[in-house]
Motif scaffolding. Sequence first.
Motif, short mmCIF file in Angstrom:
data_model
loop_
_atom_site.label_atom_id
_atom_site.label_comp_id
_atom_site.label_asym_id
_atom_site.label_seq_id
_atom_site.Cartn_x
_atom_site.Cartn_y
_atom_site.Cartn_z
N GLY A 268 -4.79 -11.86 0.62
CA GLY A 268 -3.36 -12.10 0.67
C GLY A 268 -2.51 -10.89 1.01
O GLY A 268 -1.28 -10.98 1.03
N PHE A 269 -3.15 -9.76 1.31
CA PHE A 269 -2.42 -8.52 1.59
C PHE A 269 -1.57 -8.69 2.84
O PHE A 269 -2.08 -8.94 3.92
CB PHE A 269 -3.42 -7.36 1.74
N GLY A 270 -0.25 -8.53 2.68
CA GLY A 270 0.68 -8.86 3.74
C GLY A 270 0.71 -7.84 4.87
O GLY A 270 0.42 -6.67 4.69
N VAL A 301 -12.56 -7.35 -2.83
CA VAL A 301 -11.31 -7.91 -2.32
C VAL A 301 -11.65 -8.79 -1.12
O VAL A 301 -12.70 -8.63 -0.50
CB VAL A 301 -10.26 -6.83 -1.91
N GLU A 302 -10.76 -9.73 -0.83
CA GLU A 302 -11.03 -10.74 0.21
C GLU A 302 -9.92 -10.77 1.26
O GLU A 302 -9.31 -11.80 1.49
CB GLU A 302 -11.12 -12.13 -0.44
N PRO A 303 -9.64 -9.65 1.92
CA PRO A 303 -8.57 -9.69 2.92
C PRO A 303 -9.01 -10.42 4.19
O PRO A 303 -10.16 -10.33 4.60
CB PRO A 303 -8.32 -8.20 3.23
N GLY A 304 -8.09 -11.14 4.77
CA GLY A 304 -8.35 -11.79 6.06
C GLY A 304 -7.31 -11.27 7.04
O GLY A 304 -7.58 -10.44 7.92
N ARG A 305 -6.08 -11.73 6.84
CA ARG A 305 -4.95 -11.36 7.69
C ARG A 305 -4.80 -9.85 7.87
O ARG A 305 -4.57 -9.38 8.98
CB ARG A 305 -3.68 -11.91 7.05
N ALA A 306 -4.94 -9.09 6.78
CA ALA A 306 -4.70 -7.65 6.85
C ALA A 306 -5.75 -6.95 7.71
O ALA A 306 -5.54 -5.84 8.18
CB ALA A 306 -4.68 -7.05 5.45
C1 PLP Z 1 -7.39 -17.50 2.53
C2 PLP Z 1 -8.06 -16.78 1.44
C3 PLP Z 1 -8.18 -15.38 1.47
C4 PLP Z 1 -7.57 -14.53 2.57
O1 PLP Z 1 -6.19 -14.53 2.58
P1 PLP Z 1 -5.44 -13.49 3.57
O2 PLP Z 1 -4.00 -13.77 3.35
O3 PLP Z 1 -5.86 -13.79 4.95
O4 PLP Z 1 -5.84 -12.13 3.14
C5 PLP Z 1 -8.88 -14.76 0.48
N1 PLP Z 1 -9.46 -15.46 -0.53
C6 PLP Z 1 -9.37 -16.80 -0.61
C7 PLP Z 1 -10.03 -17.51 -1.72
C8 PLP Z 1 -8.66 -17.50 0.36
O5 PLP Z 1 -8.57 -18.83 0.29
#
Ligand code: PLP
Length: 455
Positions: A268-270, A301-306
């Motif tokens: 969720g890191f913006g 940690v689970e960053p995607g967008r960042a």
């Molecule tokens: C979507 C999601 C993320 C990634 O969110 P970003 O805003 O892209 O960093 C991480 N963890 C879980 C469980 C998610 O559903």
Amino acid sequence: MEREFESPFSSGTPSTGSGSGDRGIDGFGPGFIRQGGVLECREVSLEELAERFGTPLYVYDSQGIADRVRAFQKAFQGVDFLLAYSVKANGNVAILDRIGALGAGADIVSGGELHRALTAGIPSERIVFAGVGKSEEEMEVALEAGIYSFHVESAGELRLLESVAARRDLTAPVGIRVNPDVVSPTPHEYTRTGHAASKFGVPVEQALELYRTARESPHLSLRGIDVHIGSQIVEVDPYLEALDTVLAMVDELGAEGLELEYLDLGGGFGVGYEGEAGLPLEALARAVVPRLASRGLRLLVEPGRAIVGPAGALLTRVRFRKRSGGKTFVITDGGMTELLRPSHYGGWHRIELVTQREDAPVAPVDVVGPVCETGDFLARDRELSVPEPGDLLAVGTAGAYGFSMSSNYNARLRPAEVMVEDGQVHLIRKRETVDDLLRGEVIPPRTPTPGTDES
Ligand SMILES: *Cc1c(COP(=O)(O)O)cnc(C)c1O
């Protein structure tokens, strides 16, 4: 310039491909810079890429992705750390390959994403599996693969996972995904996941009970605890609030003799869609690292967008322009089928003319796609140097939730993706063709109708 693609509408022959001052641009990642009036990705002209591969086209900056992975690893180096990249942000196997090669793992939400991650060579012991509705088959495959942990989101899921593991005489590694009841300040309600009324996670008291029951099972191994409060969060405080809640649980369970190995703080890191600063990573790390290190907890940690957002841009060409109802519409060859974020949850992306037009007047325009939906737009009432038909536009910070949310609606062919790396351009996904469109579809024989020629 030679085109390296054939018309995607010619069936049977899938398209193939082989692979001045300057300034950075607000709302684009650092890999995108203007040189002599033309926008480039690491010194590769975006005009050339559009000529070569056609539009709409996704362009990714490999170095930009790697830099972000390393920035996370550096910020959190004071603790045993695993970056589990959120595959749903952008699951192209080439991108997963590069991210995995830097020592990162994957956060997946389906069996399909597990397949992508494993295909890209990400070791199973670096994979965590979230999602509120995992199927029995998905659990089986992930268990057999030997993933690091299942992030369980309900009592029912925990029971099913236990029975799947018992049947195979295996032990499933588990972390409960906690709903900490934090209302995170995300730009849209659809991207908020940490409040009590969301479908995600298990409320604190119930989660503690799940740990206590699961402890008794020989087929479940309680490995960690997980929280993910939402997406595009630019403040540190909501993370610390969630962290406090989860650490209190870790301590409470510890006092009962149940020691957990890791804490996962989610993603969720913006990032700065408009050019603003994203989440201050160092400030977050300074607050988080000591609290985990003192407990000997591993941090995930689970960053995607960042990781991938700023490293991507979508190129789209202007087809027509028209005026109606006092508005100017710029009609592009890309729209909601390529980039759903504006239409789905009001996502804002900067749009730039790839080749500047100093002479063009600046006026508010709607940049809309060719899809038959009023909600098909990339930008509304946007002040732009008004583009002409044929002009190439670049949409910034489109590397996350861009291609991964694309669709074939209106029988549109999903776009090609290219990766710029060390001065080279790699086609990492071919543009779809009409054959891709019909793959798997079957026309059953008609039942003859009496009294017609067919009877
Ligand atoms: C979507 C999601 C993320 C990634 O969110 P970003 O805003 O892209 O960093 C991480 N963890 C879980 C469980 C998610 O559903």
